[in-house]
Design a protein around this motif. Structure first.
Motif, PDB file in Angstrom:
ATOM      1  N   VAL A 160       0.841  -1.201   0.000  1.00  0.00           N
ATOM      2  CA  VAL A 160       0.000   0.000   0.000  1.00  0.00           C
ATOM      3  C   VAL A 160       0.879   1.255   0.000  1.00  0.00           C
ATOM      4  O   VAL A 160       0.541   2.263  -0.635  1.00  0.00           O
ATOM      5  N   ALA A 161       2.015   1.200   0.687  1.00  0.00           N
ATOM      6  CA  ALA A 161       2.938   2.341   0.667  1.00  0.00           C
ATOM      7  C   ALA A 161       3.485   2.581  -0.739  1.00  0.00           C
ATOM      8  O   ALA A 161       3.589   3.734  -1.197  1.00  0.00           O
ATOM      9  N   LEU A 162       3.839   1.512  -1.452  1.00  0.00           N
ATOM     10  CA  LEU A 162       4.281   1.650  -2.838  1.00  0.00           C
ATOM     11  C   LEU A 162       3.183   2.242  -3.717  1.00  0.00           C
ATOM     12  O   LEU A 162       3.432   3.110  -4.557  1.00  0.00           O
ATOM     13  N   ALA A 163       1.954   1.790  -3.513  1.00  0.00           N
ATOM     14  CA  ALA A 163       0.831   2.325  -4.291  1.00  0.00           C
ATOM     15  C   ALA A 163       0.643   3.817  -4.022  1.00  0.00           C
ATOM     16  O   ALA A 163       0.366   4.596  -4.941  1.00  0.00           O
ATOM     17  N   ALA A 164       0.813   4.213  -2.748  1.00  0.00           N
ATOM     18  CA  ALA A 164       0.694   5.634  -2.412  1.00  0.00           C
ATOM     19  C   ALA A 164       1.816   6.443  -3.057  1.00  0.00           C
ATOM     20  O   ALA A 164       1.578   7.502  -3.650  1.00  0.00           O
ATOM     21  N   ALA A 165       3.057   5.940  -2.961  1.00  0.00           N
ATOM     22  CA  ALA A 165       4.213   6.671  -3.495  1.00  0.00           C
ATOM     23  C   ALA A 165       4.167   6.780  -5.013  1.00  0.00           C
ATOM     24  O   ALA A 165       4.572   7.798  -5.588  1.00  0.00           O
ATOM     25  N   LEU A 166       3.656   5.743  -5.669  1.00  0.00           N
ATOM     26  CA  LEU A 166       3.580   5.724  -7.132  1.00  0.00           C
ATOM     27  C   LEU A 166       2.292   6.349  -7.672  1.00  0.00           C
ATOM     28  O   LEU A 166       2.127   6.468  -8.887  1.00  0.00           O
ATOM     29  N   LYS A 167       1.390   6.719  -6.747  1.00  0.00           N
ATOM     30  CA  LYS A 167       0.047   7.203  -7.126  1.00  0.00           C
ATOM     31  C   LYS A 167      -0.629   6.193  -8.059  1.00  0.00           C
ATOM     32  O   LYS A 167      -1.176   6.538  -9.123  1.00  0.00           O
ATOM     33  N   ALA A 168      -0.566   4.928  -7.642  1.00  0.00           N
ATOM     34  CA  ALA A 168      -1.118   3.836  -8.451  1.00  0.00           C
ATOM     35  C   ALA A 168      -2.633   3.962  -8.570  1.00  0.00           C
ATOM     36  O   ALA A 168      -3.309   4.508  -7.696  1.00  0.00           O
ATOM     37  N   ASN A 169      -3.147   3.417  -9.648  1.00  0.00           N
ATOM     38  CA  ASN A 169      -4.595   3.420  -9.867  1.00  0.00           C
ATOM     39  C   ASN A 169      -5.307   2.424  -8.966  1.00  0.00           C
ATOM     40  O   ASN A 169      -6.502   2.577  -8.674  1.00  0.00           O
ATOM     41  N   LEU A 170      -4.584   1.373  -8.530  1.00  0.00           N
ATOM     42  CA  LEU A 170      -5.210   0.329  -7.731  1.00  0.00           C
ATOM     43  C   LEU A 170      -4.141  -0.454  -6.987  1.00  0.00           C
ATOM     44  O   LEU A 170      -3.045  -0.681  -7.523  1.00  0.00           O
ATOM     45  N   CYS A 171      -4.474  -0.854  -5.759  1.00  0.00           N
ATOM     46  CA  CYS A 171      -3.641  -1.791  -5.010  1.00  0.00           C
ATOM     47  C   CYS A 171      -4.490  -3.019  -4.708  1.00  0.00           C
ATOM     48  O   CYS A 171      -5.552  -2.916  -4.088  1.00  0.00           O
ATOM     49  N   GLU A 172      -4.024  -4.177  -5.177  1.00  0.00           N
ATOM     50  CA  GLU A 172      -4.749  -5.437  -4.974  1.00  0.00           C
ATOM     51  C   GLU A 172      -3.983  -6.298  -3.980  1.00  0.00           C
ATOM     52  O   GLU A 172      -2.797  -6.567  -4.166  1.00  0.00           O
ATOM     53  N   ILE A 173      -4.654  -6.712  -2.924  1.00  0.00           N
ATOM     54  CA  ILE A 173      -4.068  -7.614  -1.930  1.00  0.00           C
ATOM     55  C   ILE A 173      -4.638  -8.997  -2.184  1.00  0.00           C
ATOM     56  O   ILE A 173      -5.849  -9.235  -1.985  1.00  0.00           O
ATOM     57  N   TYR A 174      -3.811  -9.912  -2.649  1.00  0.00           N
ATOM     58  CA  TYR A 174      -4.252 -11.275  -2.932  1.00  0.00           C
ATOM     59  C   TYR A 174      -3.960 -12.157  -1.722  1.00  0.00           C
ATOM     60  O   TYR A 174      -2.865 -12.115  -1.161  1.00  0.00           O
TER      61      TYR A 174
END
Length: 603
Positions: A160-174
């Motif tokens: 989730v931290a990577l998604a925040a830093a990259l401003k990702a469109n989606l973070c999926e936790i499998y």
């Protein structure tokens, strides 16, 4: 092109076959037109095996060397995952936390992320590669390159931290379950899948022992507005969306070292009803709050303190307009709660009209020892006495005298550097009108209950108690202050009880016994034979009868309640450990949370 961060846990990458299956899923995401960052945990039970190896060498190994050891588990996973992707013809590269640029505090085994330097990662993404990142780890600085680990649930936090830093469109936790369920499917196989859940609800469930998502990961998602979904590694089902509010602008430097408290709130439209010396037996709380619900009285905070002898105290707050009705209900039912109806020493009704509730709130409070102590210290320095305490993962509330409210607000705003103090808003119900008020039920069996008796009833005592625990880095969960005030050696005194992780119980006992000897407190009691069962739901507000149904389901199974505490979206009861599973199953059934399908969790 969308940027997606996918995280796969240890079970999902627990064998070569499973790694290859994950690689096929990742490749499909790329073929669907996405850029993908993959975060993986160590394979299966690798981390447990490494811990056992260390214990064979040393009973108390150096935390730095433990980080060096445990970080190798994820390195195995990322290399194998990258190889599997390359075999499918998908360009990929594996990177450790240090190579990615995940910079953390210099705290071995429990570091928090300060920032993520994404330049190298973006370079590889721009060249069409899948970047496979080792979860759970980082480095303390770019200069000294000390490997650190993030603690339990660290791979969720990394993703989730990577998604925040990259401003990702989606973070999926499998994970190994279909998404976020109404309870643990290992205990209730008919647990139902939720389509969506709010961040606040998920924070409560995660902190109460639900293991699908770590609270720190949810905290980051909430603070930065990360679109988050939890899905099964074994199917293409959509899973569960975790709904974040629109975030306030935040810098990405100090990513996990956010402002601990976002708001100081107050509610002066409160009154308190307490029943003192209520006989301690199953069904008492159910009868009391069942009658309150039948009279359509909506209750805010509920506190049941630890029992003394064969009795305990139950207190609750209501809006002032409801006080007359609430008091009448309490007076009417009190004789039925006594061991003999004419014994007026039992279930004595006490009412306080001039009170206020003040609260501090913020997702940054999670897992940070000392926040409650800081609140209590600020109130003590303002000479504000605390009458009731109620805690949740993201809020601490205290009931105080109404005429001390302004002084308390000013002290808390200064202590936590909060600019304003809004009236406490009603809980926002984001679900549809026909959705259930309770979304999930959680059980935490890793708890110990600690009570310190006869605490002098003066400002500053709670601050001293929880300050002493914070100095030992002990996080406190449920906090309850008894309503009964006794005169001990001429000084009014109350009991204070709380729960901590079992691993911290002995350290807490030692710290508090030293404090008790110097402050005039009484005995410190520790009980490790406890469990906490909780219900969570943002739809509880304005729904009289939720607490009563909870308590009644426990009473029907002859489960005795040792402690009760509540927040706007949670009610928790401490029971004996042997009653824990039975209690969870009964509560889950009482609120009709079962689904039609059996959820099977892979080994």
């Amino acid at each position: 092109m969308a940027l997606i961060v996918q995280k796969y846990g240890g079970t999902s990458v627990g064998s070569v076959d499973r790694i290859q299956a994950v690689a096929r899923r990742v490749r499909q995401s790329v073929q669907d037109g996405n850029a993908v960052v993959v975060v993986v945990s160590a394979m299966g039970k690798t981390t447990d095996g490494l811990v056992n190896l260390a214990k064979q060498i040393s009973p108390n190994p150096c935390r730095r060397e433990m980080d060096m050891l445990l970080s190798t588990g994820e390195q195995v996973s990322i290399a194998l995952m990258s190889m599997a992707l390359q075999e499918l013809g998908q360009p990929a590269i594996s990177l450790t936390g240090a190579q990615v640029g995940i910079v953390t505090e210099a705290e071995h085994s429990r570091a928090r992320i300060l920032e993520i330097k994404t330049k190298r990662l973006q370079h590889h993404l721009e060249r069409g590669k899948v970047v496979v990142v080792a979860g759970f780890q980082g480095i303390s600085s770019i200069d000294d390159l000390e490997i650190t680990t993030l603690g339990r649930g660290g791979s969720d936090t990394s993703a989730v931290a990577l998604a925040a830093a990259l401003k990702a469109n989606l973070c999926e936790i499998y994970t190994d379950v279909p998404g976020i369920l109404t309870t643990d499917p290992r205990i209730v196989p008919q647990a139902k899948l939720m389509d969506e859940i709010t961040c606040d609800e998920m924070l409560e469930l995660a902190s109460l022992g639900a293991k699908v998502l770590h609270p720190r990961a949810v905290e980051i998602a909430k603070n930065y507005g990360v679109p988050l979904v939890v899905r099964s590694s074994w199917s293409d089902e959509p899973g569960t969306k975790v709904i974040s509010p629109i975030p306030k602008p935040r810098p990405l430097v100090g990513l996990e070292i956010t402002k601990t408290v976002d708001a100081v709130g107050f509610d002066a439209d409160q009154a308190k009803v307490a029943l003192l010396r209520v006989p301690d037996r199953p069904g008492i709380a159910a009868r009391l709050f069942g009658e309150i619900a039948r009279q359509n009285v909506d209750v805010d905070l509920i506190i049941q303190s630890i029992h003394e002898g064969n009795s305990n105290d139950i207190a609750f707050t209501v809006v002032k307009d409801m006080l007359v009705k609430a008091e009448a209900v309490a007076e009417a039912i009190a004789p039925a709660l006594r061991s003999h109806p004419t014994n007026s020493e039992e279930a004595e009704v006490m009412v306080e009209k001039r009170i206020a509730k003040i609260s501090i709130a913020g997702a940054g409070m999670i897992g940070r020892p000392g926040i409650a102590a800081r609140m209590f210290k600020a109130l003590a320095e303002a000479n504000v006495n605390i009458e009731m305490i109620s805690t949740s993962e993201v809020k601490v509330s205290c009931v105080i005298a109404e005429d001390e409210c302004d002084r308390a607000i000013k002290a808390l705003c200064e202590a936590f550097e909060v600019e304003d103090s809004p009236l406490l808003p009603p809980t926002v119900v984001t679900e549809s009108a026909d959705s259930p008020p309770v979304r999930g039920v959680a059980l935490d069996t890793n708890q110990a209950q600690i009570a310190i008796r006869y605490v002098p009833n003066r400002p500053g005592m709670a601050a001293q108690i929880f300050g002493a625990l914070a100095e030992k880095n002990i996080s406190v969960d449920t906090i309850i202050q008894s309503q009964r005030c006794r005169i001990i050696n001429g000084t009014p005194a109350r009991d204070i009880a709380f729960t901590v992780a079992q691993a911290d119980a002995e350290a807490a006992r030692i710290a508090l016994e030293a404090l008790a000897a110097s402050t005039g407190c009484g005995e410190v009691k520790v009980d490790t034979n406890v469990a906490k069962v909780s219900i969570v739901g943002s739809g509880m507000a304005g729904q009289p009868g939720v607490a009563a149904r909870f308590f009644e389901s426990l009473a029907q199974q002859n489960v005795n309640i040792q402690m009760i505490t509540t927040s706007e979206i949670k009610i928790s009861c401490v029971v004996t450990k042997e009653d824990g599973i039975k209690a969870l199953q009964a509560v889950h059934e009482a609120f009709g949370l079962a689904g039609q399908d059996i959820v099977r969790v892979p080994a």
